[in-house]
Motif scaffolding. Structure first.
Motif, PDB file in Angstrom:
ATOM      1  N   PHE A  45       0.836  -1.197   0.000  1.00 33.87           N
ATOM      2  CA  PHE A  45       0.000   0.000   0.000  1.00 33.87           C
ATOM      3  C   PHE A  45       0.876   1.253   0.000  1.00 33.87           C
ATOM      4  O   PHE A  45       1.938   1.289   0.626  1.00 33.87           O
ATOM      5  CB  PHE A  45      -0.919   0.005   1.217  1.00 33.87           C
ATOM      6  N   TYR A  46       0.362   2.299  -0.697  1.00 31.97           N
ATOM      7  CA  TYR A  46       1.125   3.539  -0.841  1.00 31.97           C
ATOM      8  C   TYR A  46       0.226   4.746  -0.638  1.00 31.97           C
ATOM      9  O   TYR A  46      -0.967   4.737  -0.952  1.00 31.97           O
ATOM     10  CB  TYR A  46       1.757   3.620  -2.235  1.00 31.97           C
ATOM     11  N   GLY A  47       0.856   5.800  -0.120  1.00 32.12           N
ATOM     12  CA  GLY A  47       0.207   7.091   0.019  1.00 32.12           C
ATOM     13  C   GLY A  47       1.204   8.195  -0.286  1.00 32.12           C
ATOM     14  O   GLY A  47       2.200   7.970  -0.977  1.00 32.12           O
ATOM     15  N   MET A  48       0.947   9.377   0.242  1.00 37.75           N
ATOM     16  CA  MET A  48       1.803  10.526  -0.061  1.00 37.75           C
ATOM     17  C   MET A  48       2.044  11.313   1.220  1.00 37.75           C
ATOM     18  O   MET A  48       1.104  11.607   1.970  1.00 37.75           O
ATOM     19  CB  MET A  48       1.142  11.406  -1.127  1.00 37.75           C
ATOM     20  N   ASN A  49       3.289  11.673   1.461  1.00 41.59           N
ATOM     21  CA  ASN A  49       3.587  12.446   2.666  1.00 41.59           C
ATOM     22  C   ASN A  49       3.381  13.935   2.425  1.00 41.59           C
ATOM     23  O   ASN A  49       2.994  14.357   1.324  1.00 41.59           O
ATOM     24  CB  ASN A  49       5.001  12.149   3.172  1.00 41.59           C
ATOM     25  N   ALA A  50       3.645  14.728   3.447  1.00 40.93           N
ATOM     26  CA  ALA A  50       3.391  16.169   3.360  1.00 40.93           C
ATOM     27  C   ALA A  50       4.261  16.861   2.327  1.00 40.93           C
ATOM     28  O   ALA A  50       3.937  17.964   1.865  1.00 40.93           O
ATOM     29  CB  ALA A  50       3.599  16.807   4.733  1.00 40.93           C
ATOM     30  N   ASN A  51       5.357  16.233   1.927  1.00 39.98           N
ATOM     31  CA  ASN A  51       6.242  16.811   0.912  1.00 39.98           C
ATOM     32  C   ASN A  51       5.867  16.403  -0.509  1.00 39.98           C
ATOM     33  O   ASN A  51       6.589  16.714  -1.460  1.00 39.98           O
ATOM     34  CB  ASN A  51       7.684  16.398   1.194  1.00 39.98           C
ATOM     35  N   GLY A  52       4.753  15.651  -0.648  1.00 45.24           N
ATOM     36  CA  GLY A  52       4.316  15.236  -1.969  1.00 45.24           C
ATOM     37  C   GLY A  52       5.039  14.019  -2.495  1.00 45.24           C
ATOM     38  O   GLY A  52       4.970  13.724  -3.690  1.00 45.24           O
ATOM     39  N   GLU A  53       5.709  13.273  -1.608  1.00 46.48           N
ATOM     40  CA  GLU A  53       6.454  12.085  -2.014  1.00 46.48           C
ATOM     41  C   GLU A  53       5.606  10.834  -1.794  1.00 46.48           C
ATOM     42  O   GLU A  53       4.931  10.703  -0.763  1.00 46.48           O
ATOM     43  CB  GLU A  53       7.755  11.975  -1.214  1.00 46.48           C
TER      44      GLU A  53
END
Length: 573
Positions: free
Chosen positions: A226-234
């Protein structure tokens, strides 16, 4: 107060026509006699108009994208984020038509491209721009949104039906006959809209996952990354336990989502559609998506992951399509999100539509547009594992309600308006099968008559019977069980339909009035709800003037609530 509006001359003409030679008017020459009875109705147009419980408005809508779908509702159409009402007009711009609206309706709710406008219940003249003009290559997001909302995942119930619900539409990273040779594929995702989900202050979040293609039919959570995105857009790996934690999604929570509809809807109103690079992926993988709505469990594009258990047990449980066209009973796991491949008007890409609830939920609407996203790939020809295709969308106008008949024409009768009671739904199709026409659903609900009546419709110069030998006392006593006496579906051409009964002597229409000019023989009670009309007709021999506030001038909503409960039937269905 009783207002007399037929002149003495007209009354004499009626009496002469109806009772000449001491007999009733024959069926063969009834039309000319009926017409005679209305010679002077224009003398009091306000009184005559007061018996019409609907008003006719003009609806003219245009947009900068031909084919943009518009839906018009008579009441707020959402419940807990799901579409629970059926539109009374569904059409693609540009169009210019008339619409009959119940007089008790104060506002129109018009939905297009995931946005809802609330307008006063009067003539509509709208010109809509297809969202903003954010560029995506040579095309605009606005145009793409219009295509998606008007064809692939429109704001209507049950966009995906039957065994298509079993299909897995995850993106396959593989070379096929239509895909050029490659080693890795690039994928981007762009937020489009939530299809009206936020109109009930509900919001959703989206993540994605990868898994080996060969695992698709037996997939478990342990097979997925599973994948998401951190606050830096990564893009970063995310633990599924973080994703699956229920939340109302109304406030910022650091759970590394790709999209949060509350945040993205704010952006789209500013003309910003967020585009995220998901990454570069090797062949042999599938990419699926997981959506979590307000206080709901996670929903997946891969059917195997949508387990049927506990309060989400849906296998073996039938659900009805909201347009009443049928039902379906899932016998295996279904998908709660679908990806469609678009290849039209010079565009080739995929579009993702997610659903908030499982099929056993009473609010499940199956529109699969609770979050809509555009998926671009390189190679552009990458497709879902199993494809679904949009069904032909029928544009229509809908009228529904009850016909209440008095059958003692030309005598005054007892004014209970329950001699024949018929519920009706009339779909006037604008383009069904590329032809205009009407589908009419009717239910015979009550009979309070000693005559043997026939109910039907006049279409052009033809009298078409629907129910014959309607006689006796059925569903007109306070102890009645309210069972439906009969029901029917009929198809007609594009001619105007006029409901009638024939009492064995005369045809009786809405335009017929009793000899002293006080009341018509037919009342049409329109419904603003997509559910069945809940109007409660009078008990046998109880006058409508006693049961309701019916005296002239009547309020626009006089038929909503009886004045005297003891004089009307009890209805719970």
């Amino acid at each position: 107060m009783k207002t007399k509006f037929l002149s003495y001359r007209t009354i004499v003409a009626i009496a002469t026509a109806m009772f000449s030679a001491g007999s009733f008017v024959s069926c063969t020459d009834v039309d000319s006699k009926i017409n005679n009875s209305n010679n002077d109705l224009e003398e009091t147009p306000a009184y005559l108009e007061s018996f019409k419980n609907y008003k006719t408005i003009d609806v003219k809508i245009d947009s900068d994208y031909d084919g943009m779908l518009f839906s018009v509702f008579f009441k707020f159409p959402y419940s807990e984020g799901d579409l629970v009402e059926q539109p009374f007009l569904m059409a693609k711009a540009p169009f210019n038509t008339t619409l009959n609206v119940p007089k008790d309706v104060d506002s129109l709710y018009i939905i297009s491209n995931g946005e809802m406008s609330v307008l006063p219940s009067k003539d509509v003249n709208m010109s809509i721009q297809s969202s903003n003009q954010t560029k995506l290559g040579e095309e605009t997001i606005g145009k793409i949104s219009a295509i998606v909302n008007s064809k692939y995942f429109p704001e209507q119930s049950n966009n995906v039906r039957g065994e298509d619900l079993y299909k897995c539409t995850d993106i396959v990273i593989a070379e096929t006959g239509a895909v050029e040779t490659f080693e890795q594929a690039d994928i981007w995702i762009t937020y489009l809209s939530d299809g009206g989900f936020s109109n009930s202050s509900l919001y959703g979040k989206l993540w994605f996952y990868t898994y080996p293609t060969e695992k698709m039919k037996t997939l478990t959570l342990n097979d997925c990354s599973f994948y998401g995105m951190n606050a830096n857009g990564e893009i970063i790996p995310v633990d599924y336990n973080k994703i699956s934690k229920k939340n109302d999604n109304k406030n910022e929570v650091k759970d590394d989502y790709i999209f949060w509809s509350k945040k993205e809807n704010t952006n789209t109103k500013k003309g910003i559609h967020t585009k995220v690079t998901l990454g570069r992926f090797a062949k042999g993988q599938n990419i699926g998506f997981v959506f979590r709505g307000t206080n709901e469990r996670c929903q997946f594009t891969t059917p195997c992951l949508n387990l049927s258990s506990g309060s989400y047990s849906y296998i073996g449980k039938s659900f009805n399509y909201r347009d009443k066209s049928g039902s379906f009973t899932p016998q295996q796991n279904v998908s709660n999100g679908f990806i469609c491949h678009i290849n039209e008007e010079g565009l080739e890409m995929n579009v993702l539509g997610m659903e908030n609830r499982t099929t056993n939920n009473s609010n499940y609407d199956g529109d699969y547009n609770d979050m809509l996203c555009l998926i671009e790939t390189n190679p552009v020809t990458l497709k879902p594992a199993e494809e679904i295709f949009p069904s032909e969308l029928d544009e229509y106008m809908l009228e529904k309600g009850l016909y209440l008949f008095e059958d003692n024409y030309p005598a005054k009768g007892d004014l209970d308006f329950n001699d024949v009671v018929v519920e009706y739904e009339i779909y006037s199709y604008i383009n069904k099968s590329k032809e205009k026409g009407k589908k009419v659903n009717t239910k015979l609900l009550a009979s309070g008559s000693t005559f043997s009546n026939t109910f039907g419709f006049k279409s052009g110069d033809k009298y078409i019977p629907v129910y014959e030998k309607v006689q006796g006392m059925e569903n007109v006593a306070e102890w009645s069980d309210m069972k439906v006496l009969n029901e029917s579906t009929n198809f007609f051409g594009d001619e105007e339909l006029k409901p009638f009964i024939h009492n064995g002597y005369n045809y009786i229409f809405e335009t017929n009035y009793n000899a002293n000019g006080e009341y018509p023989y037919v009342l049409i009670i329109p419904s603003a709800n997509s559910a069945s009309s809940k109007f409660r007709w009078c008990l046998e021999s109880k006058k409508i003037t006693d049961a309701y506030e019916f005296e002239y001038p009547r309020a626009n909503d006089w038929y909503i609530q009886p004045a005297t409960e003891e004089l009307v039937v009890k209805r719970d269905k």
